[in-house]
Design an enzyme around this catalytic site. Structure first.
Site, PDB file in Angstrom:
ATOM      1  N   HIS A  47      -2.273  10.197   0.002  1.00  0.00           N
ATOM      2  CA  HIS A  47      -2.628   8.958  -0.700  1.00  0.00           C
ATOM      3  C   HIS A  47      -2.623   9.154  -2.199  1.00  0.00           C
ATOM      4  O   HIS A  47      -2.092   8.342  -2.938  1.00  0.00           O
ATOM      5  CB  HIS A  47      -4.038   8.515  -0.267  1.00  0.00           C
ATOM      6  CG  HIS A  47      -4.002   7.495   0.810  1.00  0.00           C
ATOM      7  ND1 HIS A  47      -4.981   6.575   0.984  1.00  0.00           N
ATOM      8  CD2 HIS A  47      -3.092   7.253   1.769  1.00  0.00           C
ATOM      9  CE1 HIS A  47      -4.688   5.813   2.017  1.00  0.00           C
ATOM     10  NE2 HIS A  47      -3.538   6.213   2.504  1.00  0.00           N
TER      11      HIS A  47
ATOM     12  N   ASP B 121       3.899 -14.702  11.225  1.00  0.00           N
ATOM     13  CA  ASP B 121       2.585 -15.075  10.695  1.00  0.00           C
ATOM     14  C   ASP B 121       1.610 -13.914  10.916  1.00  0.00           C
ATOM     15  O   ASP B 121       1.083 -13.729  12.015  1.00  0.00           O
ATOM     16  CB  ASP B 121       2.144 -16.343  11.447  1.00  0.00           C
ATOM     17  CG  ASP B 121       0.792 -16.855  11.010  1.00  0.00           C
ATOM     18  OD1 ASP B 121       0.044 -16.109  10.364  1.00  0.00           O
ATOM     19  OD2 ASP B 121       0.479 -18.005  11.358  1.00  0.00           O
TER      20      ASP B 121
ATOM     21  N   GLU C 268       0.837  -1.214   0.000  1.00  0.00           N
ATOM     22  CA  GLU C 268       0.000   0.000   0.000  1.00  0.00           C
ATOM     23  C   GLU C 268       0.864   1.254   0.000  1.00  0.00           C
ATOM     24  O   GLU C 268       1.749   1.412   0.849  1.00  0.00           O
ATOM     25  CB  GLU C 268      -0.919  -0.016   1.229  1.00  0.00           C
ATOM     26  CG  GLU C 268      -1.900   1.136   1.229  1.00  0.00           C
ATOM     27  CD  GLU C 268      -2.878   1.092   2.399  1.00  0.00           C
ATOM     28  OE1 GLU C 268      -3.209  -0.011   2.871  1.00  0.00           O
ATOM     29  OE2 GLU C 268      -3.296   2.177   2.833  1.00  0.00           O
TER      30      GLU C 268
ATOM     31  N   LYS D 266      -7.075  -0.852  11.509  1.00  0.00           N
ATOM     32  CA  LYS D 266      -6.552  -1.288  10.204  1.00  0.00           C
ATOM     33  C   LYS D 266      -5.284  -0.492   9.886  1.00  0.00           C
ATOM     34  O   LYS D 266      -4.276  -1.027   9.409  1.00  0.00           O
ATOM     35  CB  LYS D 266      -7.620  -1.098   9.113  1.00  0.00           C
ATOM     36  CG  LYS D 266      -7.263  -1.676   7.766  1.00  0.00           C
ATOM     37  CD  LYS D 266      -6.416  -0.742   6.910  1.00  0.00           C
ATOM     38  CE  LYS D 266      -6.091  -1.368   5.560  1.00  0.00           C
ATOM     39  NZ  LYS D 266      -5.145  -0.565   4.788  1.00  0.00           N
TER      40      LYS D 266
HETATM   41  C1  MEV Z   1      -5.520   3.237   5.259  1.00  0.00           C
HETATM   42  O1  MEV Z   1      -4.847   2.092   4.864  1.00  0.00           O
HETATM   43  C2  MEV Z   1      -5.474   3.389   6.748  1.00  0.00           C
HETATM   44  C3  MEV Z   1      -6.271   4.553   7.319  1.00  0.00           C
HETATM   45  O2  MEV Z   1      -7.625   4.511   6.882  1.00  0.00           O
HETATM   46  C4  MEV Z   1      -6.180   4.440   8.824  1.00  0.00           C
HETATM   47  C5  MEV Z   1      -7.069   5.393   9.577  1.00  0.00           C
HETATM   48  O3  MEV Z   1      -8.107   5.827   9.054  1.00  0.00           O
HETATM   49  O4  MEV Z   1      -6.720   5.657  10.749  1.00  0.00           O
HETATM   50  C6  MEV Z   1      -5.727   5.872   6.849  1.00  0.00           C
END
Ligand code: MEV
Length: 438
Positions: free
Chosen positions: A393, A296, A85, A280
């Site tokens: 991003h 793992d 990513e 995430k």
């Molecule tokens: C993207 O991979 C992760 C985010 O969405 C984490 C977050 O919102 O804290 C940017």
């Protein structure tokens, strides 16, 4: 319909590719070429990779990146990260530098207990079962003495076995709940071998136990397996700094920044929809190091999310507060990882990653991974409460689009310059590329 194939695993790699491409592609030669392009010309290395798994027909590359400038407990690290990513490594590196100037990261391992369970059914009197267990426990421990020899030499091994009555949850359901310290190994094989041995002795001895009735003697072992839920294998990483040292812009004073930052974390503590995305982002950092160091990541993911829900509602793994004008910000996360065994000596890139980290032991690696998770969360929340996430991003996304369309170096330079002042959208990038090429 694709025909069923017999003995696929026994086919050679070439035959597997032939079968696959014949039945799944119109342009089978093109598909074959793609698969072959990713074969490594170093045959020994290729064979090593072929033997990691089953039915291997090619390799699947992921980027191997470095996030430099991390200071953890006053030691400097360059952290290897394996992740596809865009923006993740850039955010980690930026966070590392930011906290470097504010005392760096502090990390400590709280505990390192691993868990495995023998799940069994017993239809009978619990008092008798409990008595049987207390009688047989030393024998269960003795039965794994050979399996434990090396682990014990390293200072680890079985910590305890408890009998657990789970009949409130499920009729006739009991467990032997076993705890272990596996020192620098993740320990999955060790734990599972111990559990299967313990289960066998437990079952056999029950057959001979005179106090049991005929039916009670027949304990049914359902399964013996480690648990990836390790709420007592926790590492904590933290940072703190005076509010005055936080970002201070014309739009947001450092006081407002601190308040907004804490508020964003509080939202993730209370609101599961946000917590999942928040965590995430943490796992972007955690998994990237877990993967680079040959651990793992599915086990880590499963354990981390279960821990995030430990209080009955899914919540943030990071926490923040302000006391006496100081922002305190930390993560607590279960990490059952290893720095010996598994892929650690086999995979040349894993070996290299561990060397970059100065050959850490498991506890040191737990700290590094937790810091990567905290840094990643800081990067994400920092962007979210200031510029928004899309700015960074889309910059990286732009590069992906340009690469997808085979943009030349000059095309890339011109288009990147154009998008400094314009919003990146997929269609606008294609538009600009078309204009340049016209
Ligand atoms: C993207 O991979 C992760 C985010 O969405 C984490 C977050 O919102 O804290 C940017």
């Amino acid at each position: 319909m694709i025909p069923e194939v017999a003995g696929f695993s026994k086919l050679s790699k070439e035959q597997k590719i032939d079968w696959l491409t014949t039945h799944h592609f119109n342009q089978s030669q093109q598909a074959k070429n793609t698969l072959l392009t990713y074969w490594n010309s170093n045959q020994k290395l290729q064979q090593l990779h072929d033997e990691f798994s089953e039915n291997v027909i090619s390799n699947f590359y992921l980027p191997f990146s470095i996030a430099p400038n991390f200071t953890i407990n006053n030691t400097r690290y360059s952290i290897p990260m394996t992740i596809e990513e865009s923006s993740v490594v850039a955010a980690a590196s930026k966070a590392a530098k930011f906290w470097n100037q504010r005392g760096g990261f502090k990390a400590s391992v709280i505990n390192t207990e691993k868990i495995g369970q023998v799940h069994f059914s017993f239809n009978g009197n619990f008092e008798k079962l409990h008595f049987f267990f207390s009688q047989i426990k030393p024998q269960l421990i003795e039965s794994i003495s050979t399996i434990q020899t090396n682990m014990k030499k390293r200072g680890g091994g079985l910590l305890n076995i408890e009998l657990k009555d789970k009949t409130q949850k499920l009729k006739n359901y009991f467990q032997l709940h076993c705890t272990f310290d596996t020192i620098d190994a993740m320990g999955a094989n060790f734990i599972n071998t111990c559990l299967e041995q313990i289960a066998q002795v437990f079952q056999n001895e029950a057959l001979q136990f005179d106090t049991f009735s005929k039916s009670e003697k027949h304990i049914e072992i359902i399964m013996s397996i480690l648990s990836n839920y390790v709420p007592n294998c926790i590492v904590r990483a933290e940072v703190s700094c005076p509010i005055k040292d936080l970002p201070n812009t014309s739009e947001l004073s450092s006081e407002d920044y601190a308040a907004k930052f804490v508020r964003a974390i509080e939202i993730a503590e209370k609101e599961p929809y946000r917590a999942v995305t928040h965590n995430k982002g943490i796992m972007n950092g955690v998994d990237a190091v877990v993967l680079a160091t040959g651990n793992d990541f599915r086990a880590i993911e499963a354990g981390a999310h279960a821990y995030a829900a430990k209080d009955g509602q899914y919540a943030s793994l990071t926490h923040a507060s302000i006391t006496n004008n100081i922002l305190n910000y930390y993560i607590e996360i279960p990490l059952a990882i290893g720095t010996i065994g598994g892929l650690t000596r086999l995979h040349p890139m894993v070996k290299l990653a561990l060397e970059i980290l100065n050959k850490p032991n498991a506890k040191q690696l737990m700290k590094i991974i937790a810091v990567a998770g905290l840094a990643q969360n800081f990067g994400a929340v920092n962007s979210l409460i200031t510029t928004g996430i899309q700015k960074g991003h889309m910059k990286m996304h732009l590069m992906n689009i340009l690469n997808q369309h085979n943009a030349t170096k000059t095309e890339k330079e011109k288009i990147i310059a154009y998008f400094i002042k314009n919003t990146v959208t997929h269609s606008e990038v294609l538009n600009q590329l078309a204009l340049l090429r016209a």
